[in-house]
Design a protein around this motif. Sequence first.
Motif, PDB file in Angstrom:
ATOM      1  N   LYS A  28      47.307  45.825  34.787  1.00 25.35           N
ATOM      2  CA  LYS A  28      47.159  44.385  34.537  1.00 25.35           C
ATOM      3  C   LYS A  28      48.425  43.605  34.890  1.00 25.35           C
ATOM      4  O   LYS A  28      48.447  42.382  34.787  1.00 25.35           O
ATOM      5  N   THR A  29      49.477  44.301  35.331  1.00 27.43           N
ATOM      6  CA  THR A  29      50.696  43.609  35.774  1.00 27.43           C
ATOM      7  C   THR A  29      50.769  43.546  37.307  1.00 27.43           C
ATOM      8  O   THR A  29      51.780  43.122  37.852  1.00 27.43           O
ATOM      9  N   CYS A  30      49.696  43.981  37.974  1.00 26.82           N
ATOM     10  CA  CYS A  30      49.629  43.953  39.438  1.00 26.82           C
ATOM     11  C   CYS A  30      48.705  42.813  39.855  1.00 26.82           C
ATOM     12  O   CYS A  30      47.572  42.732  39.371  1.00 26.82           O
ATOM     13  N   TYR A  31      49.180  41.974  40.752  1.00 26.85           N
ATOM     14  CA  TYR A  31      48.455  40.764  41.129  1.00 26.85           C
ATOM     15  C   TYR A  31      48.186  40.706  42.617  1.00 26.85           C
ATOM     16  O   TYR A  31      49.020  41.129  43.424  1.00 26.85           O
ATOM     17  N   ASP A  32      47.039  40.151  42.951  1.00 30.25           N
ATOM     18  CA  ASP A  32      46.746  39.786  44.323  1.00 30.25           C
ATOM     19  C   ASP A  32      47.692  38.630  44.658  1.00 30.25           C
ATOM     20  O   ASP A  32      47.801  37.680  43.886  1.00 30.25           O
ATOM     21  N   PRO A  33      48.401  38.676  45.799  1.00 32.88           N
ATOM     22  CA  PRO A  33      49.372  37.616  46.077  1.00 32.88           C
ATOM     23  C   PRO A  33      48.752  36.251  46.360  1.00 32.88           C
ATOM     24  O   PRO A  33      49.440  35.236  46.332  1.00 32.88           O
ATOM     25  N   GLU A  34      47.450  36.213  46.613  1.00 34.47           N
ATOM     26  CA  GLU A  34      46.795  34.930  46.896  1.00 34.47           C
ATOM     27  C   GLU A  34      46.079  34.348  45.690  1.00 34.47           C
ATOM     28  O   GLU A  34      45.746  33.175  45.683  1.00 34.47           O
ATOM     29  N   ILE A  35      45.832  35.179  44.686  1.00 39.32           N
ATOM     30  CA  ILE A  35      45.027  34.759  43.541  1.00 39.32           C
ATOM     31  C   ILE A  35      45.819  35.028  42.266  1.00 39.32           C
ATOM     32  O   ILE A  35      46.255  36.152  42.042  1.00 39.32           O
ATOM     33  N   ILE A  41      44.712  42.488  39.059  1.00 37.37           N
ATOM     34  CA  ILE A  41      43.694  43.264  39.759  1.00 37.37           C
ATOM     35  C   ILE A  41      42.621  43.805  38.822  1.00 37.37           C
ATOM     36  O   ILE A  41      41.489  44.045  39.254  1.00 37.37           O
ATOM     37  N   VAL A  42      42.930  43.985  37.541  1.00 36.20           N
ATOM     38  CA  VAL A  42      41.926  44.451  36.580  1.00 36.20           C
ATOM     39  C   VAL A  42      40.943  43.321  36.287  1.00 36.20           C
ATOM     40  O   VAL A  42      39.727  43.504  36.357  1.00 36.20           O
ATOM     41  N   GLU A  43      41.456  42.140  35.980  1.00 37.43           N
ATOM     42  CA  GLU A  43      40.593  40.991  35.684  1.00 37.43           C
ATOM     43  C   GLU A  43      39.785  40.563  36.908  1.00 37.43           C
ATOM     44  O   GLU A  43      38.683  40.040  36.776  1.00 37.43           O
ATOM     45  N   LEU A  44      40.336  40.785  38.101  1.00 34.06           N
ATOM     46  CA  LEU A  44      39.593  40.492  39.326  1.00 34.06           C
ATOM     47  C   LEU A  44      38.441  41.482  39.537  1.00 34.06           C
ATOM     48  O   LEU A  44      37.545  41.232  40.338  1.00 34.06           O
ATOM     49  N   GLY A  45      38.482  42.599  38.834  1.00 29.15           N
ATOM     50  CA  GLY A  45      37.441  43.601  38.979  1.00 29.15           C
ATOM     51  C   GLY A  45      37.659  44.516  40.165  1.00 29.15           C
ATOM     52  O   GLY A  45      36.716  45.134  40.666  1.00 29.15           O
ATOM     53  N   LEU A  46      38.899  44.638  40.618  1.00 25.38           N
ATOM     54  CA  LEU A  46      39.199  45.485  41.772  1.00 25.38           C
ATOM     55  C   LEU A  46      39.325  46.959  41.401  1.00 25.38           C
ATOM     56  O   LEU A  46      39.152  47.824  42.252  1.00 25.38           O
ATOM     57  N   VAL A  47      39.637  47.250  40.140  1.00 20.78           N
ATOM     58  CA  VAL A  47      39.805  48.643  39.704  1.00 20.78           C
ATOM     59  C   VAL A  47      38.474  49.140  39.155  1.00 20.78           C
ATOM     60  O   VAL A  47      37.974  48.636  38.155  1.00 20.78           O
TER      61      VAL A  47
END
Length: 182
Positions: free
Chosen positions: A90-97, A101-107
């Motif tokens: 949850k401390t890893c972010y998409d640089p555009e959004i 990445i967890v909240e984005l549903g990527l994992v």
Amino acid sequence: MSARRERVIVRRDVEVACVPDGTPAELPAGTLVQITQALGASFTLLVEGQLMRLAGADADAIGKPVPVVPVLAQAKDAEGVRTQAWQTLKTCYDPEIPVDIVELGLVYVCEVLPLDGSDDFRVSIEMTLTAPGCGMGDLLVEEIHEKLLALPRVAQVDLEFVFDPPWDRSRMSEGALLSLGL
């Protein structure tokens, strides 16, 4: 992410990655940039219409402190390591959004498995990207590996990109949708 963009002057030559293709570039000292996102361990900069990702370790180049990574206590068991792994992701972010990445549903999967003959664990992740062929994937992989391997008792990280099922907005958490106004 702050509500307003902050303009700063680059203080020293620094390596960045162009968003979204991940192409390396160098910003020379004296360049005027706007900080559009300062989340996780990196900064997203807008430079003459181009987004660029600056690693947190180079924060001094824009006059900012290096982001502090919290030190976590050693987990007692696999479930504790799993909890720490999810917190770390949850401390890893998409640089555009401005959503992790967890909240984005990527994992899609984060498994914690014991390593044979050791008290340590292997973290196995299956994740996707918002778009196949996203050039930022390698940078995300690097960040995820670095952060997870810094956890106590994590000795190995395996990360696999999967594109089935494909990512779409329905995978985002309610909080992510709200924060993006969707």
